[in-house]
Design a protein around this motif. Structure first.
Motif, short mmCIF file in Angstrom:
data_model
loop_
_atom_site.label_atom_id
_atom_site.label_comp_id
_atom_site.label_asym_id
_atom_site.label_seq_id
_atom_site.Cartn_x
_atom_site.Cartn_y
_atom_site.Cartn_z
N GLU A 182 4.13 -7.56 3.52
CA GLU A 182 3.74 -6.24 3.01
C GLU A 182 3.53 -5.21 4.13
O GLU A 182 2.84 -4.21 3.94
CB GLU A 182 2.46 -6.33 2.16
CG GLU A 182 2.61 -7.18 0.93
CD GLU A 182 3.64 -6.64 -0.05
OE1 GLU A 182 3.68 -5.43 -0.29
OE2 GLU A 182 4.44 -7.45 -0.56
N PRO B 290 5.30 -1.61 3.04
CA PRO B 290 4.47 -0.81 2.14
C PRO B 290 3.19 -0.30 2.79
O PRO B 290 2.71 0.77 2.44
CB PRO B 290 4.17 -1.79 1.00
CG PRO B 290 5.33 -2.72 1.00
CD PRO B 290 5.71 -2.89 2.44
N LYS C 38 5.88 0.99 -5.32
CA LYS C 38 4.50 0.65 -5.02
C LYS C 38 3.56 1.81 -5.36
O LYS C 38 3.90 2.96 -5.13
CB LYS C 38 4.33 0.32 -3.53
CG LYS C 38 4.84 -1.03 -3.08
CD LYS C 38 6.33 -1.11 -2.91
CE LYS C 38 6.85 -0.26 -1.79
NZ LYS C 38 8.33 -0.42 -1.60
N GLU D 52 2.79 -3.55 -6.99
CA GLU D 52 4.20 -3.45 -6.67
C GLU D 52 5.02 -4.07 -7.79
O GLU D 52 4.66 -5.12 -8.33
CB GLU D 52 4.48 -4.18 -5.36
CG GLU D 52 5.90 -4.15 -4.88
CD GLU D 52 6.05 -4.74 -3.48
OE1 GLU D 52 7.16 -4.72 -2.95
OE2 GLU D 52 5.05 -5.23 -2.92
#
Length: 701
Positions: A266, A269, A299, A339
């Motif tokens: 992640e 993001p 997201k 997400e």
């Protein structure tokens, strides 16, 4: 003689490898250069190298002029989801071999008899147990069976493994057994070894064991990739340091990332959330929802008081959308977001009940949506956007990729329209409407779970696909204002350049307030601070600030709430203040504190120290709702959901709009890396910094 040479402006590069595009941003002083290149799955570093050559040439520089490269990637996440990691041996305490398979025995859907959960990363035949036991207070209850460990090491050496994970019960309290096991095995096996007490020193063995297995599983692949990237950058003349953004939104060294690659899950993001938080701070916006839609996923993240919400764990590879508990838990600090598999490359299809569905499967960059003309035959969201007129087929990615409207229409008709007896435009609208509704539902769920009303926020939209869908999403969520910042198409890569050098160190140590040992707690926090600051100092000599958090609960509860603490040692009268702070925060979360129960104690479960370099506060700007009407522009038909048909929509070049100019919807505002669709209920106003503010029109009297 005094020198009159000009000081060289800093040259910084951010690179974000996504599922479809690799975004590269070059910042030279205050000037920004950016590009999007299709991700190369066989050689993920190649688009970065190509982008560096392109952008440095564009800026009149060479790779040798780079001062720093900041990188984020989905490679670790994809390896976990697609099960493309190393064969891993897991060594654990006798009696706990099946913890990662039994999980917590909670059912995320109580009445689903066909419940599906992700299979453990390490199958049972690759899990080894050894006698020896550490107690919950950190005391040794039984000695480690070193003879058995020598035998296990021999079996691992002969087993063809690529990595080793070690996770013993209660090792977060006392890592001595894990460290001794590593020494014994390392003497016989030349493989990377991950310890749960180092990767995730937190209570709850299922989450901790799964996290250390995930770290070991992706470690060889990520170490190989990072080494290859460093070598190839050096070969092209870029001798600058490389730093990675981690899931918590800070920067760490390549060496740290190679040892703890699970922290990179992640990471892309996280850069987007940092980007949105920076925009929020610059405009003084204290309640923001960020919307990041790229080529593979979308997201949503809540940002309060200029900081994204964070958590101590998250899930990957969920088997059921929106269902907590259906995925693989990763117990590390992370920016909290929701997400879904809804990006520009997400495949559209019709299910057995005749409903249009999108994702989670993606066309990615290879072969890509049907309109890319790279061999893809199934319709993706980008095909639907193109068919509805949102995208100019001759100006996609700055004209680097020529899109085929005919291919898009044929794929939509074949896979969706013909099956539902819909025309191509109606089918394309259905695809986009399903995507937008799924994203709206996800945003509502995320806000409600955090006790918030999503409509109270301003939206910040970025990523290559988000500006195409943001206005419609605002319509569905009741949000009246949306900002599309400059560079929105490469927002996460810009966020990398705004991220601080930071690291969060955690440790579970259950401490009841009635038995609070001030000296022991201060010593533990000093160790955590030293660890966190050590990681930060690997990248900067700037002043460092620390945020201390205690995760607390009433004794007997299953989960904790975060309570911020002052960055100073505890003193004798601080326990009462800590109790009061917990009750205050508990009331904020749940409406009231629990009173009137005799003997109800409070305890701290986990302690956290987050260190990061201090950054000066930016100059705050005010949003303007300018009234200067934009000059007339050419039009093209774009499908407008509120009208239910294509409307003539003006096409404006973003670079040609001056501050204060107002564009009346329906319209589309185009730029190199994305386009902002202004639906009929909205107008768009250009801000002083180049941001676009979408404002809902006043209702007619």
């Amino acid at each position: 003689m005094p020198s009159h040479a000009k000081t060289k402006p800093p040259v910084r590069l951010g690179a974000d490898i996504g599922g479809t595009f690799t975004d590269i941003v070059l910042e030279v002083g205050g000037a920004m250069h950016s590009t999007k290149i299709l991700t190369d799955y066989a050689a993920p570093e190649q688009p970065i190298l190509d982008g560096i050559l392109h952008l440095t040439a564009q800026a009149g520089l060479s790779p040798a002029d780079l001062d720093i490269v900041i990188h984020g990637t989905t490679l670790a996440t994809n390896a976990l989801i697609e099960r493309r990691g190393a064969r891993t041996a897991f060594v654990t305490t006798e009696g706990f071999r099946d913890v990662i398979e039994m999980r917590t025995e909670n059912r995320f859907d109580q009445y689903d008899l066909n419940l599906r959960l992700p299979a453990p990363l390490v199958p049972r035949e690759d899990r080894f147990t050894v006698a020896g036991r550490i107690g919950a207070e950190g005391q040794e209850l039984a000695p480690l069976d070193e003879a058995a460990l020598h035998a296990i090491a021999d079996r691992i050496a002969a087993g063809g493994y690529g990595a080793i994970a070690i996770g013993f019960i209660h090792s977060y309290m006392n890592p001595a057994h894990e460290r001794r096991a590593r020494d014994i095995i390392a003497a016989k096996v030349a493989l990377p070894i991950s310890l749960s007490s180092e990767v995730s020193p937190q209570m709850r063995e299922f989450e901790r064991f799964n996290t250390v297995c995930a770290n070991a599983y992706v470690r060889p692949q990520m170490a190989d990739y990072l080494t290859r990237l460093q070598v190839r950058l050096a070969q092209m003349g870029a001798g600058c340091p490389i730093f990675m953004i981690h899931s918590g939104g800070g920067l760490i060294s390549v060496e740290t990332a190679a040892a703890f690659p699970v922290r990179l899950v992640e990471s892309g993001p996280a850069g987007g959330a940092i980007f949105a938080a920076d925009i929020a701070r610059r405009f003084g916006l204290d309640r923001v929802v960020s919307y990041d839609m790229g080529g593979t996923t979308a997201k949503i993240c809540l940002i309060e008081d200029f900081a994204p919400k964070t958590a101590r764990s998250f899930e990957v590879a969920r088997t059921t959308r929106f269902a907590k508990g259906s995925g693989m838990p990763i117990s590390i600090p992370v920016i909290e977001m929701i997400e879904i598999g809804a990006g520009g490359g997400s495949i559209a299809w019709v299910d057995g009940m005749g409903r249009i569905q999108t994702g989670p499967e993606s066309a990615a960059s290879e072969p890509g949506p049907a309109c890319y003309q790279r061999g893809g035959t199934r319709p993706a969201i980008t095909d639907a956007d193109l068919t509805l007129g949102k995208i100019d087929p001759d100006n996609f990615a700055g004209g680097a990729i020529r899109l085929s409207p005919a291919n898009a229409a044929a794929a939509i008709a074949r896979e969706v329209g013909d099956r539902l007896s819909l025309g191509v435009q109606a089918a394309a609208f259905g695809i986009c409407e399903v995507v937008d509704e799924n994203m709206a539902n996800a945003a509502r769920v995320h806000a409600v779970e955090n006790g918030k009303n999503i409509a109270d926020n301003l939206m910040i939209a970025f990523g290559g696909a988000a500006p195409l869908h943001a206005a419609r999403l605002c319509e569905k969520l009741g949000i009246d204002r949306c900002l599309v910042p400059p560079g929105a198409g490469v927002g996460s890569a810009i966020g990398f350049l705004r991220a601080p050098f930071g690291y969060e160190a955690l440790m579970s140590k259950v401490t009841r307030l009635s038995r609070f040992d001030i000296a022991a707690v201060n010593a533990m926090l000093a160790d955590l601070k030293s660890t966190a600051e050590g990681f930060v100092r690997a990248g900067t000599s700037a002043p460092v600030t620390c945020e201390i958090t205690a995760f607390m609960r009433y004794v007997g509860q299953g989960w904790e709430i975060p309570v911020p603490l002052a960055d100073r040692p505890f003193k004798g009268d601080d326990v009462a203040a800590l109790r009061a702070a917990f009750r205050d925060h508990y009331a904020r979360f749940f409406g009231r504190a629990i009173d009137g129960l005799d003997g109800l104690e409070i305890e701290v479960v986990t302690w956290s120290v987050k260190a990061q370099d201090a950054r000066p506060a930016p100059t705050t700007k005010a949003l303007t709702t300018g009234r200067a009407t934009a000059p007339a522009a050419p039009t093209r038909p774009i499908f407008d959901p509120s009208a239910g048909k294509a409307l003539p929509s003006q096409v404006h070049d973003r670079a040609a709009l001056s501050a204060g100019t107002r564009v009346t919807g329906p319209a589309v505002i185009v730029e190199r890396e994305t386009a902002t669709v202004v639906t009929a209920p909205f107008d768009a106003v250009m801000q002083d910094d180049g941001s676009l503010l979408l404002i809902r029109k006043e209702p007619l009297a």
